[in-house]
Design an enzyme around this catalytic site. Sequence first.
Site, mmCIF file in Angstrom:
data_model
loop_
_atom_site.group_PDB
_atom_site.id
_atom_site.type_symbol
_atom_site.label_atom_id
_atom_site.label_comp_id
_atom_site.label_asym_id
_atom_site.label_seq_id
_atom_site.Cartn_x
_atom_site.Cartn_y
_atom_site.Cartn_z
ATOM 1 N N MET A 172 -42.694 74.371 4.103
ATOM 2 C CA MET A 172 -41.661 75.166 5.027
ATOM 3 C C MET A 172 -41.347 73.560 5.947
ATOM 4 S SD MET A 172 -41.303 78.095 7.653
ATOM 5 C CE MET A 172 -41.752 79.523 6.555
ATOM 6 N N TYR B 257 -48.414 73.125 -2.797
ATOM 7 C CA TYR B 257 -49.055 74.604 -3.086
ATOM 8 C C TYR B 257 -48.537 74.809 -4.410
ATOM 9 C CZ TYR B 257 -48.338 76.961 2.243
ATOM 10 O OH TYR B 257 -48.181 77.048 2.901
ATOM 11 N N ARG C 277 -9.925 85.794 -2.691
ATOM 12 C CA ARG C 277 -10.768 85.958 -1.318
ATOM 13 C C ARG C 277 -10.504 86.966 -0.096
ATOM 14 N NH1 ARG C 277 -13.689 80.059 0.720
ATOM 15 N NH2 ARG C 277 -11.338 79.952 1.538
ATOM 16 N N LYS D 264 -16.088 74.037 10.497
ATOM 17 C CA LYS D 264 -16.305 75.488 10.149
ATOM 18 C C LYS D 264 -18.368 75.112 10.228
ATOM 19 C CE LYS D 264 -15.397 75.599 5.531
ATOM 20 N NZ LYS D 264 -14.144 75.559 5.024
HETATM 21 C C1 LIG Z 1 -13.521 74.730 4.078
HETATM 22 C C2 LIG Z 1 -12.857 75.060 3.903
HETATM 23 C C3 LIG Z 1 -11.418 73.494 4.120
HETATM 24 C C4 LIG Z 1 -11.634 72.161 3.475
HETATM 25 O O1 LIG Z 1 -11.944 72.293 2.522
HETATM 26 P P1 LIG Z 1 -12.963 70.477 2.299
HETATM 27 O O2 LIG Z 1 -13.478 70.918 0.373
HETATM 28 O O3 LIG Z 1 -14.003 69.932 3.046
HETATM 29 O O4 LIG Z 1 -12.394 69.806 2.721
HETATM 30 C C5 LIG Z 1 -9.637 73.819 3.922
HETATM 31 N N1 LIG Z 1 -9.762 75.212 4.280
HETATM 32 C C6 LIG Z 1 -9.779 76.596 3.799
HETATM 33 C C7 LIG Z 1 -9.556 77.601 4.303
HETATM 34 C C8 LIG Z 1 -11.421 76.198 4.431
HETATM 35 O O5 LIG Z 1 -12.428 77.190 4.120
#
Ligand SMILES: *Cc1c(COP(=O)(O)O)cnc(C)c1O
Length: 423
Positions: A358, A310, A175, A75
């Site tokens: 930035m 800044y 969640r 992802k």
């Molecule tokens: C991101 C995620 C993972 C992987 O998690 P890591 O800690 O990066 O290995 C696995 N399952 C779900 C549902 C996730 O959202």
Amino acid sequence: MDVQFRSPDQAPSTEPSPAAAAREASEARVQRPRRAAPADAVRPTRAEVNLQALRHNLGIVKRHAGASKIWAVLKADGYGHGAPAVARTLERAGADGFCVALLEEAIELREAGIMAPILVMGGYYGGAQADLVASGLVPVIYDLGQAEGFARLARSGDVSGPVDVHLKIDTGMARLGVTLDSLGAFAERLAEIPEVRVVGLMTHLASADALTNEETTTQMVRFDEATALLARCGIRPRVRHAANSAAVLRGQAELDIARPGIALFGVSPRLPSPSQPSGEAIVSGLRQVMRVRSEVVDLRDIPAGAAVGYGALWRAARRSRIATIPMGYADGLSRSLSNRGHVLVRGRRAPIVGAISMDLSMLDVTDLPGVALRDEVVVLGSQEGPLGKDCIGVDELADHAGTIAWEVLTSISRRVPRFYREP
Ligand SMILES: *Cc1c(COP(=O)(O)O)cnc(C)c1O
């Protein structure tokens, strides 16, 4: 070392697939994440992705995964490394499948030529369910509305046969996922929707990196209860999965499939440790996949008392030499690193001074004699050649920025071009 740089755009398949062409033509176009092409990159700030390290890490993860198949979690553009190139490398190296959060991320992988199963974990498919099934993607569902959507699609004849889905159970994250309380009623309704076939069952662990595995054990007990309850309603998924990187590396939650993410990119989740403030790595030997480097583009001497950046957040206590690099918070160098943390120059550490802007950041190089314009500056990873003994780890940067490794990697923004490296 013979280093070969390859642009992510030099992918094997550049021809749009028929499915892609059809999508182009359709009204509801899926927005694809894009990054600046390396050819556009005139500034020296860039991220290098070491594909050999990625394969090495997959090997380590596999050795800990027992009999579980590995579905790599890619992802957020492969944790910022560029999902297509990462997926191609892992697929060839023996990853069994992939998981992403979004439909558009999954389509990007299919268009990159990935043939392995791809699980879309986020659960929102908009009007693109037909697209999803046509691309051979596996949706995760967690409410009846989603199941009914896929059932309508199957009944309309837009897809042939039942739609295979994975069902998500909430065992303690609060969640996404069906809760155990509502699973009975859910299963009864689902059993009446023959067009949707639950082939996988998943849950997500909240505390796989906690010192004790109490929480994980409780979650897995609930997951088994959910499995048994579904079986009583005639729903018997072929595969189950729960483990993230921390669980895989600790040998916990071993089921048919494991879903590691961060470990593949060379970061071991950490367990709280009295001796190490940032915790103790669950495994050693993983290799950091991403290196982020820039160059000194400006050097100046300032008198004692002069301010930098800044808000004059830093003031020189002595006559000082300040180096400027063209990397700022818009590139993913968190503004919380202002006056905190360091980078590598000439093989040594130089503190970040003043507020990160930035596009630019400043370093105090007073104690590093000989620093010159165009010197390499490493923000993550090691320097090239004999200077490369020291390494700035993702965890170290995360600690300084007050965040976690996952956020550091996914924050390196798209205007930092990714270069792929095959040693
Ligand atoms: C991101 C995620 C993972 C992987 O998690 P890591 O800690 O990066 O290995 C696995 N399952 C779900 C549902 C996730 O959202």
